[in-house]
Design a protein around this motif. Structure first.
Motif, PDB file in Angstrom:
ATOM      1  N   ILE A  92     171.155  14.231  65.215  1.00 13.47           N
ATOM      2  CA  ILE A  92     170.309  15.175  64.906  1.00 13.47           C
ATOM      3  C   ILE A  92     171.002  16.244  64.890  1.00 13.47           C
ATOM      4  CG2 ILE A  92     168.035  15.734  65.303  1.00 13.47           C
ATOM      5  CD1 ILE A  92     166.635  13.602  66.311  1.00 13.47           C
ATOM      6  N   LEU A  93     171.056  16.973  65.994  1.00 13.79           N
ATOM      7  CA  LEU A  93     172.106  18.137  65.766  1.00 13.79           C
ATOM      8  C   LEU A  93     172.980  18.226  64.796  1.00 13.79           C
ATOM      9  CD1 LEU A  93     172.194  19.696  69.555  1.00 13.79           C
ATOM     10  CD2 LEU A  93     169.997  20.039  67.821  1.00 13.79           C
ATOM     11  N   GLY A  94     173.752  17.362  65.187  1.00 16.88           N
ATOM     12  CA  GLY A  94     175.196  17.425  64.331  1.00 16.88           C
ATOM     13  C   GLY A  94     174.526  17.195  62.851  1.00 16.88           C
ATOM     14  N   ALA A  95     173.415  16.444  62.330  1.00 13.54           N
ATOM     15  CA  ALA A  95     173.055  16.411  61.403  1.00 13.54           C
ATOM     16  C   ALA A  95     172.636  17.854  60.842  1.00 13.54           C
ATOM     17  CB  ALA A  95     172.069  15.140  61.019  1.00 13.54           C
ATOM     18  N   MET A  96     172.684  18.501  61.211  1.00 15.22           N
ATOM     19  CA  MET A  96     171.735  20.312  60.591  1.00 15.22           C
ATOM     20  C   MET A  96     172.601  20.540  60.623  1.00 15.22           C
ATOM     21  SD  MET A  96     168.934  20.499  63.777  1.00 15.22           S
ATOM     22  CE  MET A  96     168.605  22.041  63.270  1.00 15.22           C
TER      23      MET A  96
END
Length: 298
Positions: A92-96
């Motif tokens: 999720i953090l990477g998708a940001m």
């Protein structure tokens, strides 16, 4: 219910040992952005690495010392799901940042799973596991961090300005990796894992690492010299001195009594002094190479 033992098996403080790779990538990133720096750091060090640690522990079920835990608690079923939850948050953090960075995080995670999962278990193949661990924790992580910090895609992984320093980090890890196994021979043998350290033997492990440390030092000297960073070069050599001294002292004790001194305490001491010195050096390199302090008038 999440148990305390599962939280301990995530070994979050152990992520500090891999921080020099992130800091090296940060020092070479041309377009710094505070939000991306925070997101990449959290994704890697607070969630991806602990997820990998927990997943590894779940399948290994170690009864003797492992990296970051001298007396590992008994593994409970919730550890598997906790490790997957941490991976989900990392993604999720990477998708940001970008889908490219997210996919890189996922590739790292899948390789880490293959390293430990009983149906594949790369860990039981000495040379394959050594190469893959050093490659993915070194070059691939450096390139992944660089891509995330710069919001770039997969093509950036193959650029010379990423490839060369990335491979330097792999050299560091290829030298150190067998030393992290040297106190686990009995545990690994019990599980049927033929690690590189078992293959080389205790003394052979130290000779092998000594050669790689020499090659790594020479490679970094060439790298900083080629960039015209003579001051950085000398500071790097000064920073390596306490690491080399600790290694030589440990090596000396091992030659006298391999079984006694190829221990968890010595190995964690080596890891601790290496991470402390390398983190300090790469923070300094980040400040010097980016000249970020000058922006604030220092």
């Amino acid at each position: 219910m999440i148990t305390l033992s599962s939280i301990r098996h995530l070994r979050i403080p152990f992520s500090l040992f891999l921080m020099p790779v992130f800091l090296f990538a940060l020092a070479l990133t041309p377009n710094l952005n505070g939000d991306r720096i925070l997101l990449v750091f959290l994704a890697l060090h607070l969630f991806l690495y602990p997820s990998s640690n927990g997943y590894n522990s779940y399948f290994d079920k170690d009864e003797e010392s492992i990296g970051g835990l001298k007396h590992p608690p008994k593994v409970t079923p919730d550890l598997y799901w906790l490790s997957q939850g941490f991976l989900f948050i990392a993604l999720i953090l990477g998708a940001m940042i970008s889908w490219s960075f997210t996919s890189m995080l996922l590739v790292y995670a899948l390789v880490s799973m293959a390293y430990s999962h009983p149906k594949i278990r790369i860990k039981k193949y000495p040379w394959t596991s050594w190469f893959i661990a050093g490659f993915f924790q070194g070059y691939f992580t450096f390139a992944m961090a660089y891509a995330g910090l710069s919001e770039l895609g997969w093509d950036s992984l193959f650029k010379p300005h990423v490839l060369i320093p990335g491979l330097l980090t792999s050299l560091m890890l290829w030298g150190n990796y067998p030393l992290t196994q040297v106190y686990q021979h009995r545990e690994d043998t019990r599980r049927g894992d033929q690690t590189l350290s078992i293959t080389l033997g205790i003394k052979g492990t130290f000779f092998f690492s000594a050669v790689f440390f020499a090659v790594t030092g020479g490679a970094f000297v060439w790298y900083f010299s080629d960039r015209g960073q003579d001051l950085i070069l000398w500071i790097y050599l000064a920073a390596m001195a306490p690491i080399l001294l600790f290694f030589l002292i440990w090596f000396g004790f091992v030659i006298q009594n391999p079984e006694k001194h190829a221990s968890y305490g010595w190995a964690m001491g080596m890891n601790s002094i290496s991470s402390l010195v390398l983190n300090a050096f790469f923070i300094y390199y980040f400040l010097e190479n980016t000249q970020i302090l000058q922006v604030f008038g220092y």
